[in-house]
Design a protein around this motif. Structure first.
Motif, short mmCIF file in Angstrom:
data_model
loop_
_atom_site.label_atom_id
_atom_site.label_comp_id
_atom_site.label_asym_id
_atom_site.label_seq_id
_atom_site.Cartn_x
_atom_site.Cartn_y
_atom_site.Cartn_z
N TYR A 89 -31.67 -48.59 -35.10
CA TYR A 89 -33.12 -48.51 -35.38
C TYR A 89 -33.99 -48.36 -34.13
N CYS A 90 -33.49 -48.82 -32.95
CA CYS A 90 -34.32 -48.80 -31.74
C CYS A 90 -34.81 -47.39 -31.42
N LYS A 91 -36.14 -47.26 -31.29
CA LYS A 91 -36.73 -45.94 -31.04
C LYS A 91 -36.90 -45.64 -29.54
N GLY A 92 -36.59 -46.63 -28.74
CA GLY A 92 -36.68 -46.42 -27.30
C GLY A 92 -38.10 -46.44 -26.76
N CYS A 93 -39.00 -47.18 -27.42
CA CYS A 93 -40.41 -47.15 -27.01
C CYS A 93 -40.66 -47.90 -25.71
N GLY A 94 -39.77 -48.85 -25.38
CA GLY A 94 -39.93 -49.57 -24.12
C GLY A 94 -40.89 -50.75 -24.16
N ILE A 95 -41.38 -51.08 -25.31
CA ILE A 95 -42.32 -52.21 -25.41
C ILE A 95 -41.64 -53.53 -25.02
N CYS A 96 -40.38 -53.69 -25.46
CA CYS A 96 -39.66 -54.92 -25.12
C CYS A 96 -39.56 -55.08 -23.60
N ALA A 97 -39.24 -53.97 -22.91
CA ALA A 97 -39.10 -54.01 -21.45
C ALA A 97 -40.43 -54.37 -20.79
N TYR B 215 -42.35 -58.57 -30.17
CA TYR B 215 -43.13 -57.34 -29.94
C TYR B 215 -42.47 -56.07 -30.48
N CYS B 216 -41.17 -56.06 -30.65
CA CYS B 216 -40.51 -54.82 -31.06
C CYS B 216 -41.10 -54.30 -32.38
N PRO B 217 -41.67 -53.08 -32.37
CA PRO B 217 -42.33 -52.57 -33.59
C PRO B 217 -41.32 -52.16 -34.66
N GLU B 218 -40.06 -52.08 -34.30
CA GLU B 218 -39.06 -51.55 -35.23
C GLU B 218 -38.15 -52.66 -35.76
N ALA B 219 -38.42 -53.90 -35.39
CA ALA B 219 -37.55 -55.03 -35.74
C ALA B 219 -36.10 -54.73 -35.34
N ALA B 220 -35.94 -54.11 -34.17
CA ALA B 220 -34.62 -53.68 -33.72
C ALA B 220 -34.01 -54.68 -32.72
N ILE B 221 -34.64 -55.82 -32.53
CA ILE B 221 -34.07 -56.85 -31.66
C ILE B 221 -33.26 -57.81 -32.54
N THR B 222 -32.03 -58.01 -32.19
CA THR B 222 -31.14 -58.89 -32.98
C THR B 222 -31.07 -60.28 -32.33
N THR C 293 -34.32 -53.13 -18.96
CA THR C 293 -34.57 -51.86 -18.27
C THR C 293 -34.35 -50.71 -19.24
N MET C 294 -35.22 -49.70 -19.17
CA MET C 294 -35.03 -48.53 -20.02
C MET C 294 -34.24 -47.49 -19.22
N ILE C 295 -33.14 -47.02 -19.78
CA ILE C 295 -32.38 -45.97 -19.10
C ILE C 295 -32.30 -44.73 -19.99
N GLY D 50 -30.44 -59.33 -28.64
CA GLY D 50 -29.80 -58.06 -28.29
C GLY D 50 -30.55 -56.90 -28.96
N PHE D 51 -29.91 -55.74 -29.00
CA PHE D 51 -30.58 -54.54 -29.55
C PHE D 51 -29.77 -53.94 -30.69
N ASP D 52 -30.45 -53.48 -31.71
CA ASP D 52 -29.80 -52.72 -32.77
C ASP D 52 -30.15 -51.25 -32.56
S1 SF4 Z 1 -37.26 -50.06 -26.96
FE1 SF4 Z 1 -38.84 -50.41 -28.52
S2 SF4 Z 1 -37.72 -50.13 -30.44
FE2 SF4 Z 1 -36.16 -50.41 -28.89
S3 SF4 Z 1 -35.75 -52.57 -28.94
FE3 SF4 Z 1 -37.31 -52.25 -27.36
S4 SF4 Z 1 -39.22 -52.59 -28.40
FE4 SF4 Z 1 -37.66 -52.29 -29.98
#
Ligand code: SF4
Ligand code: SF4
Lengths: 94, 391
Positions: free
Chosen positions: A70-78, A50-57, A87-89, A65-67
């Motif tokens: 590139y991670c924009k912090g959109c919270g879609i993964c959570a 689901y990550c729109p930024e391909a920021a999941i490693t 969790t988004m912090i 994990g997370f890169d």
């Molecule tokens: S917060 Fe958004 S951009 Fe960051 S890893 Fe999760 S889905 Fe990807």
């Protein structure tokens, strides 16, 4: 890049070296960042999908994990994680 | 010897597109431009023009398809009018910023509502800042010539900008006139092969139309602005060379009886021929009246314009477009600001007429001169006036 002058621009701002998007840090406008509980993760890969930024490693063990470059912090993964282990912090001021 | 033929303005345009050996035509038909793309479709279907004809679902798509074909280095043409030009609006800016030398004929048409398919300049004035080179033709011969010139100038590596050739809807697009058809051998001599310097090609991948964050957008616009200002030299050279090959002369600003004129009329497009009739009439009455015609609208030829009008007392500008609540018609506002700093300058009077296909007669032009002189002397309580309105 930030010191390019107008004389350095190619015709029509064409980029002649491919892959410039890779150098662009999309993580710098993030206000929240994802953290996760690796104990509960079942490696299902939904966050990766689901990550729109391909920021999941993915590491050699198949752990996600997370890169943060590139991670924009959109919270879609959570939101999509079936185990609710992400969790988004709030991002701290740097 | 070039052949003299009777030909509709629209066909004069498509014949030039054919002679230029255009590679791609992507277009959507809209009155009064339809005959241009219709005849091109026929030429392609009959095998008279070896081009890709892309029928699209809208003008927005037409211009978008043109971006793609121009980006691979194909010689690209489209035509539109009125609402169609407005539907292209955002893509026009992309074409000029990406420096793609697309050539487009615009059969100028009024904008709705009320719905009007007839001619005025509301369509082109709404896109005057889009970064295209823009010229106006006065008759079918000029439409024929300027389309060929447009390819030569736009595709020149010192230019690389899209070019818009404006021809008045119906008055030019649908009127059959005598004209000299260009010879293929002359065309080939005049128009080199299109060699876009950085085309899309799998052997050498490039990124076109990338995004520009705040740290680079201003530099990108500055580069575009400087390049656009620098097109002037090639524009003039294109006309010099045209004269050498075809014997017809074009200039950014053209005049009729203007040298000793105290009052000047200013027009663009097909109405210039009507205005010159009025000038003849008034000259016979002993009035020192002349005519100034803007051929090159963008980049605006400030130097030539100032030199041409500086000795006149009054400059009466006819705009075929309203700028609601603005300082005058778009052309009048621009020439007024071009003259503001000058020590010697005529008074500028802004009149609006010829809207939505309304005829402007020689008598109307004579009225404009009289009214212009009156306003210049006594002033007016409004910034601009509409002429020919039933009261
Ligand atoms: S917060 Fe958004 S951009 Fe960051 S890893 Fe999760 S889905 Fe990807
Ligand atoms: S979606 Fe949740 S459980 Fe699935 S791999 Fe990602 S973090 Fe682990």
């Amino acid at each position: 890049m930030a010191d390019l002058t107008w004389k350095d621009m190619e015709i029509g701002n064409i980029i002649t070296t491919p892959g410039s998007a890779r150098a662009y840090r999309t993580g710098d406008w993030r206000s929240d960042k994802p953290i996760k509980d690796y104990e509960t993760c079942i490696k299902c890969g939904m966050c990766w999908l689901y990550c729109p930024e391909a920021a999941i490693t993915i590491d050699d063990d198949g752990m996600y994990g997370f890169d943060l470059f590139y991670c924009k912090g959109c919270g879609i993964c959570a939101e999509e994680c079936p185990k609710k282990c992400i969790t988004m912090i709030e991002e701290e001021e740097v | 010897m070039a052949k003299k033929v009777g030909m509709e303005g629209s066909l004069a345009v498509s014949e030039a597109v054919k002679l230029a050996n255009t590679d791609v035509v992507a277009a959507y038909p809209i009155t009064p431009q339809t005959h241009i793309v219709e005849s091109l479709a026929e030429m392609v279907a009959n095998g008279d023009l070896d081009a890709e004809y892309i029928p699209v679902e809208s003008e927005h798509s037409a211009m978008s398809a043109c971006l793609g074909s121009s980006a691979v280095g194909a010689r690209t043409f489209t035509a539109t009018a009125g609402q169609g030009l407005e539907l292209m609006h955002e893509v026009l800016y992309v074409a000029s910023s990406m420096r793609l030398p697309i050539v487009m004929a615009v059969a100028n048409r009024a904008l709705s509502s009320p719905l009007s398919v007839w001619g005025d300049h509301s369509d082109v004035m709404a896109v005057r800042d889009c970064g295209w080179i823009q010229v106006f033709a006065e008759n079918a011969q000029e439409a024929h010539d300027l389309v060929l010139w447009a390819f030569r100038v736009g595709e020149d590596t010192n230019v690389l900008f899209p070019v818009m050739v404006n021809i008045d809807g119906f008055n030019l697009s649908h009127v059959t006139e005598p004209l000299l058809l260009m010879e293929q051998a002359d065309v080939d001599k005049y128009l080199p092969v299109n060699k876009y310097p950085l085309p899309l090609h799998p052997d050498k991948p490039v990124t076109m139309g990338a995004f520009g964050p705040p740290f680079i957008y201003t530099e990108a616009k500055k580069a575009q602005e400087v390049a656009f200002q620098n097109t002037k030299e090639t524009i003039l050279k294109g006309w010099d060379e045209f004269e050498k090959v075809f014997g017809r002369r074009y200039s950014p600003i053209e005049t009729y009886q203007a040298d000793d004129a105290e009052t000047l009329l200013l027009t663009m497009g097909s109405l210039s021929e009507t205005a010159s009739l009025a000038v003849d009439n008034m000259r016979e009455q002993g009035k020192k009246v002349g005519l100034v015609k803007i051929r090159l609208w963008r980049p605006f030829p400030f130097e030539e314009f100032r030199k041409t009008v500086k000795n006149a007392n009054v400059l009466v500008v006819l705009d075929r477009c309203l700028s609601f609540g603005g300082p005058g018609g778009p052309v009048a506002s621009e020439v007024r600001s071009a003259l503001y700093d000058q020590a010697n300058r005529p008074k500028v009077v802004s009149l609006i007429g010829g809207l939505g296909g309304r005829d402007v007669t020689p008598q109307n032009f004579e009225y404009m001169v009289d009214r212009g002189l009156e306003i210049a002397e006594k002033g007016s309580d409004s910034e601009y006036e509409m002429i020919g309105v039933r009261k």
